[in-house]
Design a protein around this motif. Structure first.
Motif, PDB file in Angstrom:
ATOM      1  N   PHE A   1       0.832  -1.203   0.000  1.00 14.18           N
ATOM      2  CA  PHE A   1       0.000   0.000   0.000  1.00 14.18           C
ATOM      3  C   PHE A   1       0.871   1.259   0.000  1.00 14.18           C
ATOM      4  N   TYR A   2       1.906   1.285   0.841  1.00 19.09           N
ATOM      5  CA  TYR A   2       2.748   2.481   0.879  1.00 19.09           C
ATOM      6  C   TYR A   2       3.531   2.668  -0.409  1.00 19.09           C
ATOM      7  N   CYS A   3       3.868   1.582  -1.080  1.00 13.23           N
ATOM      8  CA  CYS A   3       4.468   1.707  -2.416  1.00 13.23           C
ATOM      9  C   CYS A   3       3.476   2.393  -3.355  1.00 13.23           C
ATOM     10  N   ALA A   4       2.225   1.931  -3.335  1.00 14.66           N
ATOM     11  CA  ALA A   4       1.191   2.490  -4.205  1.00 14.66           C
ATOM     12  C   ALA A   4       0.922   3.965  -3.881  1.00 14.66           C
ATOM     13  N   LEU A   5       0.839   4.279  -2.615  1.00 15.51           N
ATOM     14  CA  LEU A   5       0.608   5.662  -2.188  1.00 15.51           C
ATOM     15  C   LEU A   5       1.701   6.587  -2.731  1.00 15.51           C
ATOM     16  N   HIS A   6       2.944   6.177  -2.572  1.00  9.02           N
ATOM     17  CA  HIS A   6       4.044   7.029  -3.030  1.00  9.02           C
ATOM     18  C   HIS A   6       4.173   7.035  -4.551  1.00  9.02           C
TER      19      HIS A   6
END
Length: 138
Positions: free
Chosen positions: A39-44
Motif C-alpha cells: 500500500f505504501y508503495c502504491a501511495l508514493h
C-alpha cells in the motif's frame, strides 16, 4: 550537478526494497506486513505521479481519494478508472490487514496470503500504468 530524485520516488524505491527483503526472509509469513508495504508503495507512486505533473494530491487518505476519484469533477489528478480501482483495492486490503485481528494464526496467514497475491497484482498494474503510460521514472 545531478538532478534531485523526487522524495516520493525515493520512498517507492525504499518501500520496494523493504518488500523484497520481506519476501526473501519470510516467503510464507507476514502477509499483513507485505500488504501494508505494498500500500505504501502504491501511495508514493501516486504522489510521485502528482509531483511529476506539478499536482499536490493531498496528505490525508480522504484528500487523496477525493483528488483522484474518477467521478469527482473537482479532482486534481486524472487517472484511468482501472488505476483508481487498483489503488482503492490496495488501500482496502491494507486497512483489513492492519485492523482485522488475528482470530487463528494459521487461518489468518492463509487469508492474508490470498489477499496479498491479489493486492500485488493490482500494484503491478498500477506501477506499470504510472511508469510506462504516464512516464514517471521509478
Amino acid at each position: 550537478m545531478d538532478k534531485l530524485i523526487s522524495p516520493y520516488v525515493s520512498q517507492v524505491k525504499h518501500n520496494e526494497a523493504f518488500h523484497a527483503s520481506l519476501m526473501d526472509a519470510f516467503p510464507d509469513n507476514y502477509f499483513d506486513w507485505k500488504i501494508t508495504c505494498t500500500f505504501y508503495c502504491a501511495l508514493h507512486l501516486l504522489k510521485s505521479l502528482g509531483e511529476f505533473l506539478g499536482i499536490n494530491i493531498g496528505e490525508s487518505h480522504k484528500e487523496i481519494f477525493s483528488n483522484i476519484k474518477p467521478n469527482n469533477a473537482a479532482r486534481l489528478l486524472l487517472i484511468k478508472d482501472k488505476a483508481y480501482d487498483a489503488y482503492s483495492m490496495i488501500f482496502d486490503y491494507s486497512r483489513v490487514a492492519r485492523y482485522d485481528g488475528i482470530f487463528d494464526s494459521h487461518s489468518f496467514e492463509i487469508i492474508k496470503r490470498n489477499d496479498y497475491l491479489h493486492c500485488r497484482s493490482k500494484y503491478e498494474y498500477l506501477r506499470k500504468y504510472i511508469t510506462m503510460e504516464r512516464g514517471v521514472n521509478v
